[in-house]
Design a protein around this motif. Structure first.
Motif, PDB file in Angstrom:
ATOM      1  N   THR A 142       0.942  -1.404   0.022  1.00  0.00           N
ATOM      2  CA  THR A 142       0.017  -0.030   0.104  1.00  0.00           C
ATOM      3  C   THR A 142       0.894   1.148  -0.100  1.00  0.00           C
ATOM      4  O   THR A 142       2.005   1.246   0.773  1.00  0.00           O
ATOM      5  N   THR A 143       0.644   2.259  -0.670  1.00  0.00           N
ATOM      6  CA  THR A 143       1.090   3.776  -0.987  1.00  0.00           C
ATOM      7  C   THR A 143       0.186   4.670  -0.876  1.00  0.00           C
ATOM      8  O   THR A 143      -1.082   4.493  -1.389  1.00  0.00           O
ATOM      9  N   ASP A 144       0.548   5.948  -0.385  1.00  0.00           N
ATOM     10  CA  ASP A 144      -0.464   6.922  -0.341  1.00  0.00           C
ATOM     11  C   ASP A 144       0.268   8.346  -0.379  1.00  0.00           C
ATOM     12  O   ASP A 144       1.385   8.231  -0.250  1.00  0.00           O
ATOM     13  N   LYS A 145      -0.301   9.083  -1.320  1.00  0.00           N
ATOM     14  CA  LYS A 145       0.086  10.463  -1.312  1.00  0.00           C
ATOM     15  C   LYS A 145       0.257  11.426  -0.191  1.00  0.00           C
ATOM     16  O   LYS A 145      -0.728  11.226   0.433  1.00  0.00           O
ATOM     17  N   GLY A 146       1.442  12.075  -0.006  1.00  0.00           N
ATOM     18  CA  GLY A 146       1.481  13.104   1.066  1.00  0.00           C
ATOM     19  C   GLY A 146       1.158  14.375   0.364  1.00  0.00           C
ATOM     20  O   GLY A 146       0.228  14.596  -0.254  1.00  0.00           O
ATOM     21  N   GLU A 147       2.040  15.379   0.999  1.00  0.00           N
ATOM     22  CA  GLU A 147       1.718  16.849   0.698  1.00  0.00           C
ATOM     23  C   GLU A 147       2.145  17.215  -0.573  1.00  0.00           C
ATOM     24  O   GLU A 147       1.530  18.031  -1.309  1.00  0.00           O
ATOM     25  N   VAL A 148       3.430  16.605  -1.070  1.00  0.00           N
ATOM     26  CA  VAL A 148       4.169  17.031  -2.067  1.00  0.00           C
ATOM     27  C   VAL A 148       4.377  15.840  -3.102  1.00  0.00           C
ATOM     28  O   VAL A 148       5.476  15.854  -3.484  1.00  0.00           O
ATOM     29  N   PRO A 149       3.310  14.941  -3.603  1.00  0.00           N
ATOM     30  CA  PRO A 149       3.603  13.921  -4.499  1.00  0.00           C
ATOM     31  C   PRO A 149       4.015  14.214  -5.946  1.00  0.00           C
ATOM     32  O   PRO A 149       4.602  13.177  -6.693  1.00  0.00           O
ATOM     33  N   ASN A 150       3.665  15.349  -6.525  1.00  0.00           N
ATOM     34  CA  ASN A 150       3.897  15.492  -7.838  1.00  0.00           C
ATOM     35  C   ASN A 150       5.260  15.394  -8.252  1.00  0.00           C
ATOM     36  O   ASN A 150       6.075  16.049  -7.835  1.00  0.00           O
ATOM     37  N   GLY A 151       5.581  14.751  -9.567  1.00  0.00           N
ATOM     38  CA  GLY A 151       6.825  14.390  -9.800  1.00  0.00           C
ATOM     39  C   GLY A 151       7.459  13.149  -9.295  1.00  0.00           C
ATOM     40  O   GLY A 151       8.750  12.785  -9.782  1.00  0.00           O
ATOM     41  N   TYR A 152       6.730  12.501  -8.475  1.00  0.00           N
ATOM     42  CA  TYR A 152       7.424  11.424  -7.881  1.00  0.00           C
ATOM     43  C   TYR A 152       6.506  10.132  -7.998  1.00  0.00           C
ATOM     44  O   TYR A 152       5.246  10.194  -7.847  1.00  0.00           O
ATOM     45  N   ASN A 153       7.064   9.030  -7.871  1.00  0.00           N
ATOM     46  CA  ASN A 153       6.411   7.628  -7.894  1.00  0.00           C
ATOM     47  C   ASN A 153       7.138   6.952  -6.755  1.00  0.00           C
ATOM     48  O   ASN A 153       8.408   6.991  -6.473  1.00  0.00           O
ATOM     49  N   VAL A 154       6.381   5.971  -6.334  1.00  0.00           N
ATOM     50  CA  VAL A 154       7.040   5.244  -4.941  1.00  0.00           C
ATOM     51  C   VAL A 154       6.565   3.539  -5.522  1.00  0.00           C
ATOM     52  O   VAL A 154       5.715   3.324  -6.065  1.00  0.00           O
ATOM     53  N   SER A 155       7.280   2.845  -4.562  1.00  0.00           N
ATOM     54  CA  SER A 155       7.206   1.457  -4.679  1.00  0.00           C
ATOM     55  C   SER A 155       7.386   0.895  -3.470  1.00  0.00           C
ATOM     56  O   SER A 155       8.675   0.981  -2.826  1.00  0.00           O
ATOM     57  N   ARG A 156       6.495  -0.022  -2.859  1.00  0.00           N
ATOM     58  CA  ARG A 156       6.960  -0.693  -1.618  1.00  0.00           C
ATOM     59  C   ARG A 156       6.993  -2.030  -2.085  1.00  0.00           C
ATOM     60  O   ARG A 156       6.197  -3.039  -2.075  1.00  0.00           O
ATOM     61  N   LEU A 157       8.271  -2.282  -2.299  1.00  0.00           N
ATOM     62  CA  LEU A 157       8.757  -3.732  -2.820  1.00  0.00           C
ATOM     63  C   LEU A 157       8.427  -4.985  -1.752  1.00  0.00           C
ATOM     64  O   LEU A 157       8.244  -6.004  -2.163  1.00  0.00           O
TER      65      LEU A 157
END
Lengths: 113, 109
Positions: A54-69
């Protein structure tokens, strides 16, 4: 006891390049976070992950992606770096339970030219 | 209004002085509170948690006033090594932590 480990510690990129910041924790924490810190500002949350998968956006997510491997690793990706993303990036994790403080990695100092 | 506000300082104090920082937060439902210390853009490190009853750790005393929604940190007998940025941190809900911008302390001999 390594705690939270971030790689790399320093990176210089050109505008438009992509890269992935790595973070791993060995404390069996479910929740993990990515922050950026800019001069004169507090840490701002980019993304967080409450548990594996699971992942969720915070305050400043634009321009980033995440991965919880997996439970240990939480990576942050810049697909097309911009000078405005020059910052210090911190990864953190937190134990389960109310009122727990966060544990931080050493940070990644990223400059985008 | 920022969610967590701190006086940025800097606070310039001589060794041995007592100094106090305040922090205000906007979310009355906030659950837990912390003071972190940060040196020269290194990673923040937990200084102390803040409890409703107030708590003390050596030269450091933290207090929470829920009615007025502020947190304080008192440092007695300041040391040169106390020079750092002090971050007020509020856990609003579900481990969502909000950081203040920090208060700079400079202790001088």
């Amino acid at each position: 006891n390594a705690g939270v480990t971030q790689t790399p510690k320093f990176q210089v990129l050109k505008t438009g390049q992509s890269m992935t910041l790595q973070c791993a924790q060995d404390m069996n924490h479910n929740s993990m976070y990515w922050y950026r810190q800019d001069p004169g500002m507090g840490l701002r949350l980019i993304y967080y992950s409450a548990s594996e998968g699971t992942t969720d956006k915070g305050e400043v997510p634009n321009g980033y992606n995440v991965s919880r491997l997996n439970k240990r690793e939480f990576s942050l990706r810049l697909e097309s770096a911009a000078p405005s993303q020059t910052s210090v990036y911190f990864c953190a994790s937190i134990p389960d339970g109310d009122g727990q403080p966060q544990h931080f990695g050493d940070g990644t100092r990223l400059s985008i030219l | 209004r920022k969610e967590v506000e701190q006086d940025p300082g800097p606070f310039n104090v001589p060794e041995g002085a007592t100094v106090a920082f305040n922090c205000t937060y906007s979310n009355s439902a906030s659950q837990s509170f912390f003071w972190y210390r940060q040196d020269c853009r290194k990673e923040p490190k937990l200084l102390m948690s803040v409890y409703s009853s107030g708590n003390e750790d050596g030269r450091f005393t933290a207090q929470l006033n829920r009615a007025s929604q502020y947190i304080s940190l008192l440092i007695r007998d300041s040391k040169l090594s106390d020079s750092a940025t002090y971050l007020c941190v509020v856990n609003e809900y579900g481990n969502k932590l909000v950081f203040g911008a920090g208060t700079i302390l400079r202790v001088k001999s």
